[in-house]
Design a protein around this motif. Structure first.
Motif, PDB file in Angstrom:
ATOM      1  N   GLN A 160       0.865  -1.174   0.000  1.00  0.00           N
ATOM      2  CA  GLN A 160       0.000   0.000   0.000  1.00  0.00           C
ATOM      3  C   GLN A 160       0.907   1.231   0.000  1.00  0.00           C
ATOM      4  OE1 GLN A 160      -3.563  -0.401  -0.033  1.00  0.00           O
ATOM      5  NE2 GLN A 160      -2.769  -2.431  -0.520  1.00  0.00           N
ATOM      6  N   LEU A 161       1.114   1.813  -1.176  1.00  0.00           N
ATOM      7  CA  LEU A 161       2.056   2.927  -1.328  1.00  0.00           C
ATOM      8  C   LEU A 161       1.331   4.258  -1.418  1.00  0.00           C
ATOM      9  CD1 LEU A 161       4.506   1.385  -3.970  1.00  0.00           C
ATOM     10  CD2 LEU A 161       4.727   1.363  -1.484  1.00  0.00           C
ATOM     11  N   MET A 162       1.823   5.236  -0.674  1.00  0.00           N
ATOM     12  CA  MET A 162       1.229   6.576  -0.659  1.00  0.00           C
ATOM     13  C   MET A 162       2.313   7.621  -0.889  1.00  0.00           C
ATOM     14  SD  MET A 162      -0.788   8.549   2.463  1.00  0.00           S
ATOM     15  CE  MET A 162      -2.264   7.570   2.336  1.00  0.00           C
ATOM     16  N   PRO A 163       2.218   8.427  -1.957  1.00  0.00           N
ATOM     17  CA  PRO A 163       3.218   9.462  -2.189  1.00  0.00           C
ATOM     18  C   PRO A 163       3.043  10.648  -1.243  1.00  0.00           C
ATOM     19  CG  PRO A 163       1.487   9.649  -3.826  1.00  0.00           C
ATOM     20  CD  PRO A 163       1.171   8.436  -3.003  1.00  0.00           C
ATOM     21  N   VAL A 164       4.164  11.144  -0.755  1.00  0.00           N
ATOM     22  CA  VAL A 164       4.161  12.317   0.115  1.00  0.00           C
ATOM     23  C   VAL A 164       5.332  13.203  -0.288  1.00  0.00           C
ATOM     24  CG1 VAL A 164       4.300  13.157   2.484  1.00  0.00           C
ATOM     25  CG2 VAL A 164       3.172  10.973   2.007  1.00  0.00           C
ATOM     26  N   GLY A 165       5.073  14.487  -0.424  1.00  0.00           N
ATOM     27  CA  GLY A 165       6.103  15.420  -0.867  1.00  0.00           C
ATOM     28  C   GLY A 165       6.012  15.606  -2.363  1.00  0.00           C
ATOM     29  N   GLY A 166       5.605  16.779  -2.793  1.00  0.00           N
ATOM     30  CA  GLY A 166       5.509  17.039  -4.224  1.00  0.00           C
ATOM     31  C   GLY A 166       4.153  16.734  -4.836  1.00  0.00           C
ATOM     32  N   VAL A 167       3.188  16.330  -4.018  1.00  0.00           N
ATOM     33  CA  VAL A 167       1.833  16.090  -4.527  1.00  0.00           C
ATOM     34  C   VAL A 167       1.099  17.425  -4.602  1.00  0.00           C
ATOM     35  CG1 VAL A 167      -0.366  14.925  -4.134  1.00  0.00           C
ATOM     36  CG2 VAL A 167       1.780  13.791  -3.503  1.00  0.00           C
ATOM     37  N   ASN A 168       0.562  17.746  -5.784  1.00  0.00           N
ATOM     38  CA  ASN A 168      -0.169  18.997  -5.930  1.00  0.00           C
ATOM     39  C   ASN A 168      -1.401  18.801  -6.809  1.00  0.00           C
ATOM     40  OD1 ASN A 168       0.678  19.274  -8.751  1.00  0.00           O
ATOM     41  ND2 ASN A 168       2.681  19.896  -7.937  1.00  0.00           N
ATOM     42  N   ASP A 170      -2.048  19.705  -9.767  1.00  0.00           N
ATOM     43  CA  ASP A 170      -1.780  19.380 -11.170  1.00  0.00           C
ATOM     44  C   ASP A 170      -1.400  17.912 -11.383  1.00  0.00           C
ATOM     45  OD1 ASP A 170      -2.282  21.981 -12.023  1.00  0.00           O
ATOM     46  OD2 ASP A 170      -0.223  22.607 -11.644  1.00  0.00           O
ATOM     47  N   ASN A 171      -0.809  17.288 -10.353  1.00  0.00           N
ATOM     48  CA  ASN A 171      -0.319  15.916 -10.578  1.00  0.00           C
ATOM     49  C   ASN A 171      -0.994  14.850  -9.719  1.00  0.00           C
ATOM     50  OD1 ASN A 171       0.901  15.955  -8.008  1.00  0.00           O
ATOM     51  ND2 ASN A 171       2.889  16.576  -8.805  1.00  0.00           N
ATOM     52  N   ILE A 172      -1.910  15.226  -8.855  1.00  0.00           N
ATOM     53  CA  ILE A 172      -2.467  14.237  -7.919  1.00  0.00           C
ATOM     54  C   ILE A 172      -3.118  13.066  -8.648  1.00  0.00           C
ATOM     55  CG2 ILE A 172      -4.672  15.477  -7.622  1.00  0.00           C
ATOM     56  CD1 ILE A 172      -4.557  14.497  -4.648  1.00  0.00           C
ATOM     57  N   SER A 173      -3.772  13.330  -9.767  1.00  0.00           N
ATOM     58  CA  SER A 173      -4.404  12.242 -10.527  1.00  0.00           C
ATOM     59  C   SER A 173      -3.367  11.260 -11.051  1.00  0.00           C
ATOM     60  CB  SER A 173      -5.217  12.807 -11.693  1.00  0.00           C
ATOM     61  OG  SER A 173      -6.279  13.608 -11.234  1.00  0.00           O
ATOM     62  N   GLN A 174      -2.186  11.777 -11.418  1.00  0.00           N
ATOM     63  CA  GLN A 174      -1.123  10.918 -11.956  1.00  0.00           C
ATOM     64  C   GLN A 174      -0.625   9.925 -10.902  1.00  0.00           C
ATOM     65  OE1 GLN A 174       1.996  13.330 -13.758  1.00  0.00           O
ATOM     66  NE2 GLN A 174       0.482  14.822 -14.444  1.00  0.00           N
ATOM     67  N   TRP A 175      -0.567  10.360  -9.656  1.00  0.00           N
ATOM     68  CA  TRP A 175      -0.107   9.460  -8.590  1.00  0.00           C
ATOM     69  C   TRP A 175      -1.083   8.294  -8.422  1.00  0.00           C
ATOM     70  CZ3 TRP A 175       4.715  10.119  -7.188  1.00  0.00           C
ATOM     71  CH2 TRP A 175       5.289  11.396  -7.219  1.00  0.00           C
ATOM     72  N   PHE A 176      -2.369   8.603  -8.469  1.00  0.00           N
ATOM     73  CA  PHE A 176      -3.350   7.524  -8.326  1.00  0.00           C
ATOM     74  C   PHE A 176      -3.319   6.596  -9.534  1.00  0.00           C
ATOM     75  CE2 PHE A 176      -5.124  10.415  -5.119  1.00  0.00           C
ATOM     76  CZ  PHE A 176      -5.354   9.515  -4.087  1.00  0.00           C
ATOM     77  N   GLU A 177      -3.131   7.169 -10.718  1.00  0.00           N
ATOM     78  CA  GLU A 177      -3.017   6.337 -11.922  1.00  0.00           C
ATOM     79  C   GLU A 177      -1.788   5.433 -11.856  1.00  0.00           C
ATOM     80  OE1 GLU A 177      -2.972   9.274 -14.970  1.00  0.00           O
ATOM     81  OE2 GLU A 177      -5.102   9.781 -14.734  1.00  0.00           O
ATOM     82  N   ALA A 178      -0.780   5.868 -11.109  1.00  0.00           N
ATOM     83  CA  ALA A 178       0.458   5.086 -10.960  1.00  0.00           C
ATOM     84  C   ALA A 178       0.337   4.020  -9.878  1.00  0.00           C
ATOM     85  CB  ALA A 178       1.624   6.010 -10.653  1.00  0.00           C
TER      86      ALA A 178
END
Length: 215
Positions: A160-168, A170-178
């Motif tokens: 269960q990976l969660m990005p932290v730092g640099g999420v904004n 403009d890119n939040i959708s890309q993190w979920f797609e990844a």
């Protein structure tokens, strides 16, 4: 007793992933914390962490728990067991670390609290999994990029990976797609609110973030 603690830990972890968005509060003045928490929660944030390097973080965790019964209030920047114990005593419902520390996981789990454990390299992620971290906080994710994050989901497809730092915004959708199970946001949400207009602006921003979360 152990079963009850494990059930609570699993429940809170599941709620964090269900809500998908965690607000990180790191402020220089303790008096700025409560107004910001009120605004974020009223705007639709369900999970937030108060960092240990925010003055009076323990008191603010306790205050937030009392004022917002339906929100999840965690403690962030918990780099060792001393801070973890302080957070637990204050009533934190989850623990967030920037580093990979087995002792913090063990202590938190003894009290039925999930841990969002900081990790960056494949070795860090593997260690966090071995330590039984509930969610693995890839940090600082923005410095490495979405491509790096997605690459981690290959060998660690069950994590269960969660990005932290640099999420904004403009890119939040890309993190979920990844493949992210959730995301945490600091800069955009961590504001000192002095006027009603500032509260309105932040509320609108929070709602924009929520609108971009996967359904």
């Amino acid at each position: 007793m152990t079963q009850i603690l494990d059930t609570n830990r699993t429940k809170v972890s599941s709620q964090i992933k269900q809500h998908k968005l965690v607000a990180i509060l790191r402020l220089k003045q303790q008096t700025d914390v409560a107004p910001l928490i009120d605004c974020l929660i009223n705007a639709g944030i369900h999970s937030l962490e108060i960092t240990s390097n925010t003055p009076g973080f323990e008191q603010e965790i306790a205050r937030a728990r009392a004022a917002h019964k339906n929100a999840l209030i965690g403690a962030g920047t918990i780099i060792n067991t001393t801070l973890a114990q302080q957070a637990i005593d204050a009533g934190a419902q989850f623990i967030v670390t920037p580093n990979t520390n087995k002792s913090v996981v063990e202590l938190a789990h003894q009290h039925g609290l999930p841990v969002l454990m900081g990790a960056l390299t494949p070795t860090d992620v593997a260690n966090a999994i071995e330590y039984n971290a509930d969610i693995i906080k890839v940090f600082p994710a923005g410095s490495m990029g979405v491509g790096y994050f997605k690459a981690l989901t290959g060998p660690f497809s069950e994590a269960q990976l969660m990005p932290v730092g640099g999420v904004n915004l403009d890119n939040i959708s890309q993190w979920f797609e990844a493949g992210a199970c959730g995301a945490a946001v600091s800069g955009d949400f961590c504001k000192v609110l002095n006027t009603e207009q500032e509260r309105i602006v932040l509320t609108k921003l929070v709602k924009k973030y929520i609108s971009k979360l996967p359904k």
